[in-house]
Scaffold this active site. Structure first.
Site, short mmCIF file in Angstrom:
data_model
loop_
_atom_site.label_atom_id
_atom_site.label_comp_id
_atom_site.label_asym_id
_atom_site.label_seq_id
_atom_site.Cartn_x
_atom_site.Cartn_y
_atom_site.Cartn_z
N HIS A 163 -33.99 -4.86 32.49
CA HIS A 163 -34.63 -5.51 33.64
C HIS A 163 -35.38 -6.75 33.17
O HIS A 163 -35.76 -6.84 32.00
CB HIS A 163 -35.67 -4.57 34.28
CG HIS A 163 -35.09 -3.42 35.02
ND1 HIS A 163 -35.47 -2.11 34.78
CD2 HIS A 163 -34.17 -3.36 36.01
CE1 HIS A 163 -34.81 -1.30 35.60
NE2 HIS A 163 -34.01 -2.03 36.35
N CYS A 248 -43.23 0.03 34.38
CA CYS A 248 -42.29 0.85 35.19
C CYS A 248 -42.94 2.07 35.83
O CYS A 248 -42.40 2.63 36.77
CB CYS A 248 -41.17 1.45 34.33
SG CYS A 248 -40.40 0.41 33.15
#
Length: 258
Positions: A163, A248
């Site tokens: 990501h 996250c």
């Protein structure tokens, strides 16, 4: 008063089955992961954040990475459509949680895919990673939702990590930090500071100069402390085996007025 709420989600008992894309699979100790998760949540609370637990999604191994299920800008929550099909069951519980908190809810629709981990907000600029999990249609839908709210959406190629926020995050002053070998195009960011460790690229701004960081990045912590920041270190080693990082594991909601 702006809010200081943080969404978190308890690790699934199936955590060890979580997806790995850019790393070799290592054995994950789920009990230790739960302890690390509890210490992470406690660090948020200690520094003034009220934690809000999303209902667990025990059948979704990656559900602890709650950031991927939603993007929040001001009071608008955009429910993601994960690029990995196996993760799509993670979004309903998150949708319910943000709706309960009073967010205005929008969705990414097929054929768009978008993971929250691909979104980095720096003031009103919203960087979005175009990588393995977020596609062009997802980026177009993100623009359609956020630009009318005053956001400037900037798409960034991501090829070396899972990501965008696996590669870069931002300091409170807006400087983007990253570990050069993981960043496709550092020149896209107006102010970029290279850091010496991969996990040093991930910080969560807790407010008051404090930065939540992984204890696996001591050199970066030293560098940032030397620049006048106050690192708060947590051990998230079990989550790092699954390409997880400090960003996250929570979604910070700062602009809900109650």
């Amino acid at each position: 008063m702006p809010s200081q709420k943080a969404l978190i989600r308890r690790p699934s008992p199936r955590l060890a089955e979580g997806l790995v894309t850019h790393l070799d699979r290592e054995k994950v100790d789920v009990d230790l992961a739960v302890e690390q998760w509890e210490a992470y949540a406690e660090a948020l609370r200690t520094h003034g954040w009220e934690t809000v637990e999303v209902d667990p999604a025990d059948d979704c191994p990656d559900s602890v990475f709650v950031e991927d299920a939603v993007v929040v800008f001001r009071n608008v929550a955009l429910i993601a459509r994960p690029g990995a099909e196996s993760r799509r069951g993670e979004t309903p519980g998150v949708e319910e949680a943000v709706a309960r908190l009073g967010c205005s809810v929008n969705w990414i629709w097929e054929p768009g895919t978008l993971d929250g981990g691909d979104i980095l907000k720096v003031g009103d600029t919203v960087y979005v990673g175009r990588g393995g999990r977020t596609n062009a249609a997802g980026i177009q839908q993100l623009r359609a939702v956020l630009e009318p709210l005053g956001a400037r959406v900037v798409a960034v190629p991501v090829s070396k990590v899972l990501h965008l926020k696996s590669a870069v995050t931002a300091l409170p002053d807006g400087t983007v930090i990253g570990h050069i070998p993981e960043v496709d195009t550092p020149s896209l960011f107006p102010r970029f500071l290279p850091v010496p460790e991969e996990s040093g690229a991930h910080v969560v701004d807790l407010g008051g100069g404090r930065l939540l960081m992984a204890s696996s990045a001591p050199k970066t912590a030293e560098l940032l402390a030397d620049l006048g920041h106050d690192p708060v270190l947590v051990d998230i080693g079990e989550f790092e085996k699954l390409e997880g990082c400090v960003t996250c594991l929570s979604v910070r909601l700062r602009e809900l007025y109650g």
